[in-house]
Design an enzyme around this catalytic site. Structure first.
Site, PDB file in Angstrom:
ATOM      1  N   ASP A  43       0.624  -1.429   0.226  1.00 48.58           N
ATOM      2  CA  ASP A  43      -0.023   0.182  -0.083  1.00 48.58           C
ATOM      3  C   ASP A  43       0.380   1.133   0.338  1.00 48.58           C
ATOM      4  OD1 ASP A  43      -2.702  -1.962  -0.328  1.00 48.58           O
ATOM      5  OD2 ASP A  43      -2.505  -1.756   2.260  1.00 48.58           O
ATOM      6  N   TYR A 156      -5.783   4.119   9.482  1.00 45.47           N
ATOM      7  CA  TYR A 156      -4.717   4.489  10.325  1.00 45.47           C
ATOM      8  C   TYR A 156      -6.784   5.024  10.826  1.00 45.47           C
ATOM      9  CZ  TYR A 156      -2.306   7.810  13.710  1.00 45.47           C
ATOM     10  OH  TYR A 156      -1.834   7.901  15.082  1.00 45.47           O
ATOM     11  N   SER A 159      -8.070   1.881  12.662  1.00 47.89           N
ATOM     12  CA  SER A 159      -6.890   1.615  14.590  1.00 47.89           C
ATOM     13  C   SER A 159      -7.245   2.733  15.269  1.00 47.89           C
ATOM     14  CB  SER A 159      -5.790   1.473  14.126  1.00 47.89           C
ATOM     15  OG  SER A 159      -5.540   0.810  12.649  1.00 47.89           O
TER      16      SER A 159
END
Length: 254
Positions: A43, A156, A159
């Site tokens: 990625d 992110y 998360s």
């Protein structure tokens, strides 16, 4: 069926080996002359590729030779031309970040996944959040905060316990990172045309860095973020494995 293909690869040995094999099998065109760029890596490489070819009319097709590979297709040497011909297209638009440092320096960067702010020291950051010129949160005490696109909402942002956004939704996620006060604030879902302004309170005492994808700037006092709909890049995904399908499926993992 595309024949003018450029292959690019990360520095990982596995990605470099794949590039050599595919070039021998399908030939290769220089990236500036290709209509399709095949990116081999993870990625991180895909984000670099999207930035590199943003201003050019090229479709980007990734094959995973990295680790997670959420933005990539499965790696397979055979039937590449047929896969490219049948691929589903997804257009994504980057965030534009403008930041002013504590010393008065101006910075600008683009982000396809997210823009985030993080404290630099042991002291928590203190932030003021404004949306479209209206202060919505006078003081957020936290480790940081992020603004994510739908494409970046599973990275992110997820998360940090932010919401997953459907890829075709005209939305952005505003998500705190380890919020201390107000403790129960979980963030906000914003329209894609919202203008987000984040003022760093006490920037000298509580220094903050900001990151737009892989561009980082230190000791920031003001950050402004909005999605730039005038810029776009086209990603290609195997039929049945589109980015929209992946984002949807991510919500049912346990």
């Amino acid at each position: 069926m595309p024949s003018d293909i450029a292959f690019i690869a990360s520095d990982a040995p596995e990605a470099q080996r794949a590039k050599r094999k595919l070039e021998r099998r399908y030939g290769s065109t220089e990236p500036d002359r290709a209509s399709v760029v095949v990116a081999l890596g993870g990625d991180g490489l895909m984000l670099q590729t999207l930035h590199r070819f943003l201003s050019e009319d090229k479709a980007i097709y990734g094959m995973n030779r990295g680790s997670v590979g959420f933005l990539m297709n499965a790696y397979r040497e055979e039937d590449l031309l047929e896969r490219l011909e049948a691929a589903e297209r997804t257009e994504i638009h980057p965030l534009r970040m403008r930041a002013i440092s504590h010393a008065g320096e101006a910075h600008e960067a683009l982000a396809f996944n997210d823009v985030y702010l993080l404290r630099r020291t042991f002291q928590a950051a203190k932030l003021r959040i404004s949306i479209d010129g209206v202060v919505r949160l006078n003081e957020l005490i936290c480790d940081g905060i992020l603004v994510a696109t739908p494409a970046g909402s599973t990275a992110y942002n997820l998360s940090a316990h932010g919401p997953i956004l459907p890829i075709n939704s005209q939305l952005l996620a505003l998500t705190p990172i380890s919020a201390f006060r107000p403790r129960r604030w979980r963030g906000a879902i914003l329209p894609h045309n919202a203008k987000v302004k984040i003022d760093i309170l006490e920037p000298g005492k509580r220094p903050v860095n900001t990151v737009a994808d892989h561009s980082e700037f230190r000791d920031i006092s003001i950050v402004e973020v909005e999605q730039d709909m005038s810029l776009r890049v086209t990603m290609l995904f195997d039929r049945g494995h589109s980015l929209a399908e992946r984002v949807l499926a991510e919500q049912f993992l346990y």
